[in-house]
Design a protein around this motif. Structure first.
Motif, PDB file in Angstrom:
ATOM      1  N   ARG A  54      10.816  10.948   2.989  1.00  0.00           N
ATOM      2  CA  ARG A  54      11.850  10.015   2.512  1.00  0.00           C
ATOM      3  C   ARG A  54      11.333   9.138   1.380  1.00  0.00           C
ATOM      4  NH1 ARG A  54      15.095   8.309   8.101  1.00  0.00           N
ATOM      5  NH2 ARG A  54      16.114  10.339   8.350  1.00  0.00           N
ATOM      6  N   ARG A  55      10.099   8.680   1.516  1.00  0.00           N
ATOM      7  CA  ARG A  55       9.540   7.868   0.429  1.00  0.00           C
ATOM      8  C   ARG A  55       9.248   8.733  -0.799  1.00  0.00           C
ATOM      9  NH1 ARG A  55      11.389   5.304   3.587  1.00  0.00           N
ATOM     10  NH2 ARG A  55      12.902   5.368   1.893  1.00  0.00           N
ATOM     11  N   LEU A  56       8.773   9.952  -0.585  1.00  0.00           N
ATOM     12  CA  LEU A  56       8.529  10.851  -1.708  1.00  0.00           C
ATOM     13  C   LEU A  56       9.821  11.195  -2.434  1.00  0.00           C
ATOM     14  CD1 LEU A  56       5.838  13.221  -0.171  1.00  0.00           C
ATOM     15  CD2 LEU A  56       5.582  11.896  -2.275  1.00  0.00           C
ATOM     16  N   HIS A  93      -1.441   4.950 -12.392  1.00  0.00           N
ATOM     17  CA  HIS A  93      -1.685   4.366 -11.068  1.00  0.00           C
ATOM     18  C   HIS A  93      -0.628   4.810 -10.060  1.00  0.00           C
ATOM     19  CE1 HIS A  93      -4.780   1.940 -12.888  1.00  0.00           C
ATOM     20  NE2 HIS A  93      -3.916   1.356 -13.706  1.00  0.00           N
ATOM     21  N   ILE A  94       0.618   4.767 -10.483  1.00  0.00           N
ATOM     22  CA  ILE A  94       1.705   5.170  -9.585  1.00  0.00           C
ATOM     23  C   ILE A  94       1.654   6.672  -9.326  1.00  0.00           C
ATOM     24  CG2 ILE A  94       4.237   5.288  -9.347  1.00  0.00           C
ATOM     25  CD1 ILE A  94       4.337   2.583 -10.797  1.00  0.00           C
ATOM     26  N   LYS A  95       1.242   7.444 -10.339  1.00  0.00           N
ATOM     27  CA  LYS A  95       1.067   8.891 -10.142  1.00  0.00           C
ATOM     28  C   LYS A  95      -0.015   9.156  -9.095  1.00  0.00           C
ATOM     29  CE  LYS A  95       1.422  13.321 -11.255  1.00  0.00           C
ATOM     30  NZ  LYS A  95       0.326  13.924 -10.495  1.00  0.00           N
ATOM     31  N   LEU A 146       1.623   8.678  -5.771  1.00  0.00           N
ATOM     32  CA  LEU A 146       2.468   9.837  -5.499  1.00  0.00           C
ATOM     33  C   LEU A 146       1.625  11.012  -5.011  1.00  0.00           C
ATOM     34  CD1 LEU A 146       5.210  11.295  -5.599  1.00  0.00           C
ATOM     35  CD2 LEU A 146       4.809  11.714  -8.035  1.00  0.00           C
ATOM     36  N   ASP A 147       0.491  11.248  -5.660  1.00  0.00           N
ATOM     37  CA  ASP A 147      -0.393  12.349  -5.259  1.00  0.00           C
ATOM     38  C   ASP A 147      -0.941  12.140  -3.849  1.00  0.00           C
ATOM     39  OD1 ASP A 147       0.007  13.555  -7.699  1.00  0.00           O
ATOM     40  OD2 ASP A 147      -1.860  12.813  -8.595  1.00  0.00           O
ATOM     41  N   TYR A 177       0.531  10.454  -1.411  1.00  0.00           N
ATOM     42  CA  TYR A 177       1.631  10.679  -0.481  1.00  0.00           C
ATOM     43  C   TYR A 177       1.927  12.172  -0.322  1.00  0.00           C
ATOM     44  CZ  TYR A 177       3.096   5.905   0.570  1.00  0.00           C
ATOM     45  OH  TYR A 177       3.149   4.627   1.066  1.00  0.00           O
ATOM     46  N   VAL A 178       1.875  12.911  -1.429  1.00  0.00           N
ATOM     47  CA  VAL A 178       2.111  14.358  -1.349  1.00  0.00           C
ATOM     48  C   VAL A 178       1.029  15.024  -0.507  1.00  0.00           C
ATOM     49  CG1 VAL A 178       2.126  16.513  -2.669  1.00  0.00           C
ATOM     50  CG2 VAL A 178       3.418  14.550  -3.507  1.00  0.00           C
ATOM     51  N   GLU A 179      -0.227  14.623  -0.722  1.00  0.00           N
ATOM     52  CA  GLU A 179      -1.322  15.226   0.049  1.00  0.00           C
ATOM     53  C   GLU A 179      -1.165  14.947   1.542  1.00  0.00           C
ATOM     54  OE1 GLU A 179      -6.078  14.787   0.867  1.00  0.00           O
ATOM     55  OE2 GLU A 179      -5.303  14.056  -1.049  1.00  0.00           O
ATOM     56  N   THR A 180      -0.804  13.698   1.890  1.00  0.00           N
ATOM     57  CA  THR A 180      -0.613  13.365   3.303  1.00  0.00           C
ATOM     58  C   THR A 180       0.548  14.151   3.887  1.00  0.00           C
ATOM     59  OG1 THR A 180      -1.482  11.132   2.941  1.00  0.00           O
ATOM     60  CG2 THR A 180      -0.201  11.485   4.942  1.00  0.00           C
ATOM     61  N   PHE A 181       1.648  14.203   3.145  1.00  0.00           N
ATOM     62  CA  PHE A 181       2.825  14.955   3.613  1.00  0.00           C
ATOM     63  C   PHE A 181       2.455  16.407   3.889  1.00  0.00           C
ATOM     64  CE2 PHE A 181       6.199  17.938   2.463  1.00  0.00           C
ATOM     65  CZ  PHE A 181       7.175  17.592   3.393  1.00  0.00           C
ATOM     66  N   GLU A 182       1.775  17.037   2.933  1.00  0.00           N
ATOM     67  CA  GLU A 182       1.465  18.463   3.071  1.00  0.00           C
ATOM     68  C   GLU A 182       0.451  18.715   4.184  1.00  0.00           C
ATOM     69  OE1 GLU A 182       0.296  19.645  -0.855  1.00  0.00           O
ATOM     70  OE2 GLU A 182       2.367  19.840  -1.563  1.00  0.00           O
ATOM     71  N   SER A 183      -0.577  17.881   4.273  1.00  0.00           N
ATOM     72  CA  SER A 183      -1.625  18.116   5.267  1.00  0.00           C
ATOM     73  C   SER A 183      -1.110  17.922   6.690  1.00  0.00           C
ATOM     74  CB  SER A 183      -2.835  17.215   5.015  1.00  0.00           C
ATOM     75  OG  SER A 183      -2.470  15.853   5.107  1.00  0.00           O
ATOM     76  N   VAL A 184      -0.213  16.928   6.897  1.00  0.00           N
ATOM     77  CA  VAL A 184       0.322  16.697   8.242  1.00  0.00           C
ATOM     78  C   VAL A 184       1.381  17.738   8.592  1.00  0.00           C
ATOM     79  CG1 VAL A 184       1.544  15.085   9.744  1.00  0.00           C
ATOM     80  CG2 VAL A 184      -0.192  14.226   8.171  1.00  0.00           C
ATOM     81  N   SER A 185       2.284  18.026   7.659  1.00  0.00           N
ATOM     82  CA  SER A 185       3.363  18.987   7.961  1.00  0.00           C
ATOM     83  C   SER A 185       2.825  20.414   8.097  1.00  0.00           C
ATOM     84  CB  SER A 185       4.456  18.930   6.889  1.00  0.00           C
ATOM     85  OG  SER A 185       3.933  19.216   5.617  1.00  0.00           O
ATOM     86  N   ASP A 186       1.688  20.714   7.434  1.00  0.00           N
ATOM     87  CA  ASP A 186       1.103  22.057   7.538  1.00  0.00           C
ATOM     88  C   ASP A 186       0.186  22.207   8.755  1.00  0.00           C
ATOM     89  OD1 ASP A 186       2.399  22.697   5.206  1.00  0.00           O
ATOM     90  OD2 ASP A 186       0.612  22.593   3.922  1.00  0.00           O
TER      91      ASP A 186
END
Length: 382
Positions: free
Chosen positions: A55-57, A72-74, A77-78, A80-89
């Motif tokens: 949702r935040r992504l 900095h904001i990128k 984002l990176d 958050y993407v890494e956390t999303f992918e590592s947990v969902s995978d």
């Protein structure tokens, strides 16, 4: 941003899934260190964390190009993407070994998120330097509300695995605010003296022995921000004009910063008072907006070689201290108030509710629950 994350479609799908809510009271009651409880909590987090990050992504990816392209904001984002992918995978958690590996993943991701607030603040500052009227307060509120919630869930899970006496997960029973603020005052005084050559004395008054059940890290963050503001304002208003005269009897004594503690039936009040000149009435509302600061970090004062020092940014911050302090205080039903006397000083009142199991502050909806419910309703709408 050069390209969308490879999991873009997955992010969109999970952002529209129903997220389960949990109060701090429910979390405290489920905080047990037996294997069954750990596996159950690991399974719950594995299913729920990706929805919250998605949702935040999803909101990140809808921001204007000038925002997400900021370095900095990128970076955020990176992360958050890494956390999303590592947990969902992560595969299903069925055994003790699975749970131990998932806990290792959660601990590693928590470390990577340590710098998120600073990176967002630096990036937002740079964006607003180029576009002064650009505001992201609503986005930032949602981002940080979710961040507080997710960190509580992840840190509580890690603490379940190694119970600590006097704690229920992240909540410390009979925590001493005075002890926390005393340690902070020593650090802030040293930092201020390193920058300015002088610092005000910090005096404690009231019920210094008072205690409450609370999350120590939250109290440390909130009091650090308020105390830094008070010490810096006092020092900058009353420091000797000539650094070489520091310590001479001809210089008037610098006013103290006063910290007063009082305990009520349902909360502890922490009052931090300074004589740093106060905030003009016309800008008092602006002080609660992200990015507002009285510190000018862009222009060095040629007469003061210390004004451009990177340490000074550590003391002054990037204008995120007050809004984040209020967000943390209000998260469990508390609040923070400013009473500024322009030309004299400022009193900051921090109200913290006792986080005892069964109390309204742990059992009623917090901002994260309210946000989750609202987002659930919007994704379920026809």
């Amino acid at each position: 941003m050069s390209a969308l994350p490879r999991s873009f479609r997955h992010i969109q799908v999970l952002a529209k899934q129903h997220a389960n809510t949990i109060t701090l009271g429910q979390l405290m009651r489920s905080t047990r260190s037996d294997t069954v409880s750990l596996i159950r909590q690991g399974q719950w987090l594995r299913g729920q964390l990706p929805i919250r990050f998605a949702r935040r992504l999803d909101e990140f990816l809808q921001l204007p190009y000038v925002v997400v392209h900021n370095k900095h904001i990128k970076q955020v984002l990176d992360i958050y993407v890494e956390t999303f992918e590592s947990v969902s995978d992560f595969p299903s958690i069925l055994t003790e070994k699975d749970e131990a590996e998932f806990a290792h993943l959660v601990r590693a991701q928590l470390e990577k998120h340590q710098a998120v607030a600073r990176l967002i603040a630096e990036g937002y500052r740079e964006v607003r330097m180029a576009y002064p009227h650009f505001r992201l307060d609503t986005f930032l509120d949602r981002l940080f509300i979710t961040r507080i919630s997710v960190r509580i869930l992840m840190e509580n899970y890690i603490r379940m695995r190694s119970p600590q006496e006097g704690f229920i997960g992240v909540v410390q029973k009979e925590m001493s605010p005075h002890r926390i603020i005393q340690e902070l005052s020593n650090e802030i005084t040293r930092l201020t003296e390193a920058i300015y050559g002088v610092a005000p004395e910090i005096e404690f008054r009231g019920n210094v022995s008072c205690t409450l059940d609370y999350i120590p890290r939250h109290v440390q963050f909130m009091c650090q921000e308020l105390l830094k503001n008070a010490v810096r304002a006092t020092t900058e208003r009353h420091k000797p004009r000539d650094r070489r005269s520091v310590g001479f009897a001809s210089e008037p004594a610098m006013p103290k910063v006063v910290v007063e503690l009082q305990k009520g039936d349902v909360h502890v009040i922490i009052k931090i008072s300074d004589q740093g000149g106060g905030v003009p009435k016309r800008v008092q509302d602006e002080a609660w907006q992200y990015g507002w600061t009285t510190a000018d970090n862009d222009h060095e004062d040629e007469e003061d070689p210390y004004s451009g020092c990177t340490w000074r940014k550590e003391l002054a911050g990037y204008g995120f201290g007050l809004p984040l302090t209020r967000l943390h205080a209000q998260y469990f039903g508390g609040d923070v108030f400013m009473q500024a006397l322009p030309g004299h000083g400022t009193d900051m009142y921090l109200l913290l509710n006792h986080l005892k199991e069964g109390s309204p502050s742990t059992e009623e909806d917090d901002p994260s629950t309210a946000l989750t419910v609202t987002e659930n309703q919007s994704v379920n709408a026809p």
